[in-house]
Design a protein around this motif. Structure first.
Motif, PDB file in Angstrom:
ATOM      1  N   ALA A 138       0.749  -1.116   0.130  1.00 38.24           N
ATOM      2  CA  ALA A 138       0.017  -0.082   0.066  1.00 38.24           C
ATOM      3  C   ALA A 138       0.858   1.081  -0.177  1.00 38.24           C
ATOM      4  O   ALA A 138       0.512   2.245  -0.762  1.00 38.24           O
ATOM      5  CB  ALA A 138      -0.922   0.109   1.225  1.00 38.24           C
ATOM      6  N   ARG A 139       1.893   1.109   0.787  1.00 34.61           N
ATOM      7  CA  ARG A 139       2.789   2.167   0.834  1.00 34.61           C
ATOM      8  C   ARG A 139       3.498   2.511  -0.353  1.00 34.61           C
ATOM      9  O   ARG A 139       3.754   3.761  -0.880  1.00 34.61           O
ATOM     10  CB  ARG A 139       4.066   2.159   1.860  1.00 34.61           C
ATOM     11  N   TYR A 140       3.998   1.284  -0.888  1.00 33.06           N
ATOM     12  CA  TYR A 140       4.621   1.557  -2.508  1.00 33.06           C
ATOM     13  C   TYR A 140       3.646   2.086  -3.546  1.00 33.06           C
ATOM     14  O   TYR A 140       4.061   3.037  -4.357  1.00 33.06           O
ATOM     15  CB  TYR A 140       4.985   0.087  -2.978  1.00 33.06           C
ATOM     16  N   LEU A 141       2.331   1.757  -3.619  1.00 34.68           N
ATOM     17  CA  LEU A 141       1.476   2.193  -4.429  1.00 34.68           C
ATOM     18  C   LEU A 141       1.116   3.769  -4.238  1.00 34.68           C
ATOM     19  O   LEU A 141       1.037   4.547  -5.233  1.00 34.68           O
ATOM     20  CB  LEU A 141       0.212   1.223  -4.379  1.00 34.68           C
ATOM     21  N   ARG A 142       0.908   4.067  -3.013  1.00 35.33           N
ATOM     22  CA  ARG A 142       0.947   5.436  -2.653  1.00 35.33           C
ATOM     23  C   ARG A 142       2.041   6.481  -3.121  1.00 35.33           C
ATOM     24  O   ARG A 142       2.185   7.390  -3.830  1.00 35.33           O
ATOM     25  CB  ARG A 142       0.828   5.757  -1.270  1.00 35.33           C
ATOM     26  N   LEU A 143       3.236   5.845  -2.940  1.00 28.51           N
ATOM     27  CA  LEU A 143       4.655   6.652  -3.339  1.00 28.51           C
ATOM     28  C   LEU A 143       4.497   6.490  -4.757  1.00 28.51           C
ATOM     29  O   LEU A 143       5.127   7.595  -5.347  1.00 28.51           O
ATOM     30  CB  LEU A 143       5.622   5.983  -2.345  1.00 28.51           C
TER      31      LEU A 143
END
Length: 114
Positions: free
Chosen positions: A30-35
């Motif tokens: 989720a963090r990867y997709l947001r960044l």
């Protein structure tokens, strides 16, 4: 560097690199997709604590969640392309040389092809 009215494209070194990212634990993914969304909109240099320049055109996307810490190594290319080279879950405070070598080798392959 400020990029005005530019949209960036994220591409993957290989389908295996993309699959490995999609296998990250849910919080890290989720963090990867947001960044990644932020990099597409604002460019590859989001600044600390999100991105960090490693050396010679290699950058790291810094992911952190309750599941742990991961890194996604990438470089940039002409025509507003961000190339994802390698990812791994961190198990120590320093980035392992083995992981850096994989990304550097892939970056050299990409740069030699262009």
């Amino acid at each position: 560097m400020l990029y005005l009215n530019m949209s960036f494209e994220i591409i993957y070194f290989s389908s295996l690199v993309e699959k490995n990212i999609l296998k990250l634990p849910n919080g890290l993914l989720a963090r990867y997709l947001r960044l990644a969304d932020l990099m597409i909109e604002f460019g590859p240099n989001l600044g600390m604590p999100h991105t960090k320049s490693m050396k010679d055109g290699l950058f790291e996307l810094r992911l952190k969640s309750k599941e742990g810490i991961a890194r996604v190594l990438y470089c940039t290319m002409l025509k507003s392309r961000i190339v994802i080279l390698h990812s791994f879950v961190k198990k120590s405070t320093k980035t392992p040389q083995k992981e850096l070598k994989i990304a550097i080798k892939r970056m050299k392959e990409i740069k030699n092809e262009s």
